[in-house]
Design an enzyme around this catalytic site. Structure first.
Site, PDB file in Angstrom:
ATOM      1  N   HIS A 188       0.870  -1.178   0.000  1.00  0.00           N
ATOM      2  CA  HIS A 188       0.000   0.000   0.000  1.00  0.00           C
ATOM      3  C   HIS A 188       0.899   1.218   0.000  1.00  0.00           C
ATOM      4  O   HIS A 188       2.010   1.177   0.505  1.00  0.00           O
ATOM      5  CB  HIS A 188      -0.896   0.021   1.243  1.00  0.00           C
ATOM      6  CG  HIS A 188      -1.767  -1.185   1.360  1.00  0.00           C
ATOM      7  ND1 HIS A 188      -2.906  -1.350   0.611  1.00  0.00           N
ATOM      8  CD2 HIS A 188      -1.648  -2.301   2.129  1.00  0.00           C
ATOM      9  CE1 HIS A 188      -3.457  -2.515   0.923  1.00  0.00           C
ATOM     10  NE2 HIS A 188      -2.712  -3.105   1.842  1.00  0.00           N
TER      11      HIS A 188
ATOM     12  N   ALA B 247       3.238  -5.815  12.177  1.00  0.00           N
ATOM     13  CA  ALA B 247       2.747  -4.449  12.050  1.00  0.00           C
ATOM     14  C   ALA B 247       3.131  -3.635  13.284  1.00  0.00           C
ATOM     15  O   ALA B 247       3.056  -4.121  14.412  1.00  0.00           O
ATOM     16  CB  ALA B 247       1.239  -4.447  11.872  1.00  0.00           C
TER      17      ALA B 247
END
Length: 180
Positions: A89, A152
């Site tokens: 992304h 993450a």
């Protein structure tokens, strides 16, 4: 340049024989834009022709800045990034100009690969087949081994051995495997 870019592009298309629609959508990916400008700038560093090289390097720098502003992805041509790089992304991705990343690495949005700051020098060296999750920060003169997964929002400030998974702030190893 073309071989590396082809390998990068194939990661966006996936396996199989992509159709024209898939190729069109891959070309609309901001990660592809950033990688294309990066590979072009990196290629320009390999040769020199008086005047022509200077003009093309200036054009590559302008393209780099435009892509950086539009996409929020900073991949300076001086960084060493192996083929098969994949940006999942776009936005908030910063790779230090001295960083080294191996082949087939994948990163998510908000990833920073750089120095620890406050006078600390040195940047990460990242192995092959590394996955870096969304928002992760990899900072300082550290080594990330091959086949590593970084979770993450992890903050990695120490070496991570090959075939490990690291998560947390600061990142800690939660599993180690014995190779691919």
């Amino acid at each position: 340049m073309c071989a590396d870019l082809h390998t990068d592009f194939r990661r966006y298309l996936g396996d199989g024989n992509p159709g024209l629609k898939s190729i069109f959508y891959a070309c609309m990916e901001q990660g592809v834009w950033a990688l294309t400008v990066y590979r072009f700038g990196r290629w320009l560093r390999t040769w020199y022709i008086p005047v022509a090289s200077d003009i093309l390097r200036f054009a590559a720098f302008v393209l780099f800045k435009l892509v950086e502003i539009i996409t929020g992805i900073s991949l300076p041509a001086s960084a060493r990034i192996g083929k098969g790089f994949y940006i999942g992304h776009f936005g908030g991705i910063i790779v230090h100009s001295d960083a080294e990343l191996g082949e087939n690495c994948s990163i998510g949005t908000g990833v920073i690969i750089g120095t620890r700051g406050v006078g600390n020098v040195g940047v990460p060296t990242i192995g092959n087949n590394v996955y870096i999750g969304t928002g992760a920060k990899i900072l300082g003169k550290i080594t990330i081994g091959d086949n590593v997964k970084i979770g993450a929002n992890a903050v990695v400030v120490t070496d991570i051995p090959a075939n490990a998974t690291a998560v947390g702030i600061p990142a800690r190893i939660v599993s180690e495997e014995s190779g691919p």
